[in-house]
Design an enzyme around this catalytic site. Structure first.
Site, mmCIF file in Angstrom:
data_model
loop_
_atom_site.group_PDB
_atom_site.id
_atom_site.type_symbol
_atom_site.label_atom_id
_atom_site.label_comp_id
_atom_site.label_asym_id
_atom_site.label_seq_id
_atom_site.Cartn_x
_atom_site.Cartn_y
_atom_site.Cartn_z
ATOM 1 N N SER A 1 8.363 -20.615 0.998
ATOM 2 C CA SER A 1 7.531 -19.424 1.120
ATOM 3 C C SER A 1 6.743 -19.173 -0.172
ATOM 4 O O SER A 1 5.955 -20.028 -0.587
ATOM 5 C CB SER A 1 8.418 -18.229 1.507
ATOM 6 O OG SER A 1 7.644 -17.120 1.857
ATOM 7 N N HIS B 1 9.351 -20.282 9.841
ATOM 8 C CA HIS B 1 9.206 -20.217 8.389
ATOM 9 C C HIS B 1 10.414 -20.807 7.676
ATOM 10 O O HIS B 1 10.296 -21.366 6.592
ATOM 11 C CB HIS B 1 9.036 -18.743 8.013
ATOM 12 C CG HIS B 1 8.586 -18.479 6.614
ATOM 13 N ND1 HIS B 1 7.325 -18.795 6.163
ATOM 14 C CD2 HIS B 1 9.230 -17.902 5.569
ATOM 15 C CE1 HIS B 1 7.202 -18.410 4.895
ATOM 16 N NE2 HIS B 1 8.353 -17.880 4.505
ATOM 17 N N ASP C 1 5.540 -21.006 12.365
ATOM 18 C CA ASP C 1 5.410 -19.988 11.317
ATOM 19 C C ASP C 1 3.963 -19.542 11.201
ATOM 20 O O ASP C 1 3.060 -20.359 11.022
ATOM 21 C CB ASP C 1 5.886 -20.565 9.981
ATOM 22 C CG ASP C 1 5.671 -19.602 8.811
ATOM 23 O OD1 ASP C 1 5.656 -18.379 9.048
ATOM 24 O OD2 ASP C 1 5.524 -20.082 7.676
#
Length: 464
Positions: A166, A439, A373
């Site tokens: 991330s 994600h 994601d």
């Protein structure tokens, strides 16, 4: 296991090259008592205290590589990765217990989970000290690694890999760049007591690394991706999203050119509100658009396990076992840290520009992304890797998407593109699109996630 003395609780480790820095450690038996563990704090001078939790490899720890795992946010604890994604145990029973994770990334690697920057997870600061830029965070992580490896030199000889998810797509290149530069300076100065860090690769999962390229991919994912969120790719919603891209990219280019808060904050505010903002109103989990999100039931981040992690980490007996003050409160994500980075415009900087120098020096790059994601989508991640200016650029551009089949189940888990290595290695620059994952790939596809990291660390092709 290594033949080293056991650390007594709250062992203090200092280093002549880092005056005022100390390592406070204990040996917990939580999560997976079958492997050796260390946890505690790096104290940076008097004001910054970074929490870490280390697990030895379940297999051949004296030979297994060393991996540093970082979650993103910015402001989110790496205990999220530990207890929710890829650690030796998984959070369970609403935070009352944990269960064994057979697909932990410490199956074949020694893994450090680090809460950084300060004020994230169990990390804390005195006197209002904050860290709100990735370059400063990188220097603190380098100091931690030097003290840790100085105390445990047996790990210093092992191949070292940074794995970040991330916002770690921004942290990771900055940390790797600091290590690379410090290694170079060390080879010239021979500073006493400092160890070269054997950095072998940078691994970025569903990261934010090159926002100019990645923000432009938001409409492509939302409208034309494998899980479109709008019915008509040519409809008014998609047309409105695409119309915002030129202004967003113009603002980001200004941030890239001038590298100042005055240019980067407006870019972040505009792009997030105009491109990601409408998608946040759809009632979907932005980290996995296959799922709906009810924040009353699932929490602000759309995963109820995040609250379970807070519950488990705040059990007083667990804090004591980890060397943490029982009065210190744990939160999976600290939004004040998040806002501090936002008000510096940190997330609009081009971290990909730090990578070519690393790649040219032999440090390998793996970028992987789950294809469901929406926050840091796989389309944008593949595009910035393809645009990366390196000696492998032309080969990567020509590289085909090859199927990746996991060794355990023989299931097709995704597609891989790679350059370097002549097909005999995992590649010097490799991109993996992970199918049916959001994600947090190791959570959605645990078997595939472990297969990918095992092959990458062993430097064997993912496509065979």
């Amino acid at each position: 296991m290594f033949d080293v003395e056991l650390c007594p609780p709250d062992e203090l480790v200092s280093h002549p090259a880092f005056a005022g820095h100390k390592l406070r450690m204990t040996e917990p038996k939580l999560c997976d008592s079958s492997v050796k563990q260390h946890s505690g704090y790096l104290d940076i001078a008097e004001d910054k205290h970074l929490f870490f939790w280390f697990f030895e490899s379940r297999t051949a720890p004296s030979e297994a590589p060393l991996v540093l795992w970082l979650n993103g946010g910015p402001g989110c604890s790496s205990s999220t990765g530990l207890l929710f994604e890829l650690g030796p145990c998984s959070i369970a029973d609403e935070g009352k217990n944990t269960t064994h994770n057979p697909y932990s990334w410490n199956s074949n690697a020694n893994v450090i989970f680090l809460d950084q920057p300060v004020n994230v997870g169990f990390s804390y600061a005195e006197d209002g000290t904050t860290v709100n830029t990735s370059p400063v965070a990188g220097q603190d992580v380098y100091a931690f690694l030097e003290l840790f490896l100085g105390r445990f030199p047996q790990y210093a000889k092992l191949p070292f890999h940074i794995a970040a998810e991330s916002y770690g797509g921004t942290y990771g290149p900055n940390i790797a760049s600091v290590i690379h530069k410090e290694n170079g300076a060390l080879s010239l100065s021979k500073a006493p007591g400092l160890l070269p860090i054997n950095l072998k690769s940078l691994i970025l999962g569903n990261g934010l690394t090159d926002p100019y390229t990645q923000m432009a991919a938001v409409p492509d994912f939302a409208c034309d991706g494998p899980y479109p969120v709008y019915d008509d790719p040519q409809g008014p919603e998609c047309s409105a999203l695409r119309a915002k891209v030129p202004t967003c990219q113009r603002l980001i280019k200004s941030c890239y050119d001038f590298n100042s808060r005055l240019t980067c904050v407006p870019a972040l505010l505009y792009c997030n509100s105009q491109l990601l903002g409408p998608l946040m109103q759809l009632g979907l989990n932005p980290y996995d658009v296959r799922r709906k999100c009810n924040k009353d039931e699932d929490g602000d981040l759309c995963y109820k396990q995040m609250n379970w992690i807070d519950t488990w980490m705040n059990i007083p007996a667990n804090k004591l076992a980890l060397g943490v003050d029982p009065a210190r409160k744990f939160a999976s994500c600290n939004m004040e840290v998040n806002q501090g980075f936002a008000f510096q415009g940190d997330g609009m900087h081009d971290s990909s520009k730090l990578i070519p120098e690393l790649v040219e020096s032999g440090i390998r790059l793996l970028v992987y992304a789950g294809n469901a994601d929406m926050m840091c989508n796989f389309i944008g991640n593949e595009r910035w890797v393809e645009a990366l200016d390196s000696s492998f650029h032309d080969e990567f551009v020509k590289a085909e998407h090859l199927p990746w089949v996991t060794a355990e189940s023989g299931r097709k888990a995704g597609l891989v593109r790679s350059a370097g290595g002549g097909g005999a290695t995992a590649g010097n620059i490799t991109f993996v699109a992970v199918h049916e994952a959001g994600h947090m790939v190791p959570y959605d596809q645990p078997e595939a996630g472990l297969d990918m990291i095992n092959r990458w660390l062993a430097d064997v092709p993912l496509s065979k």
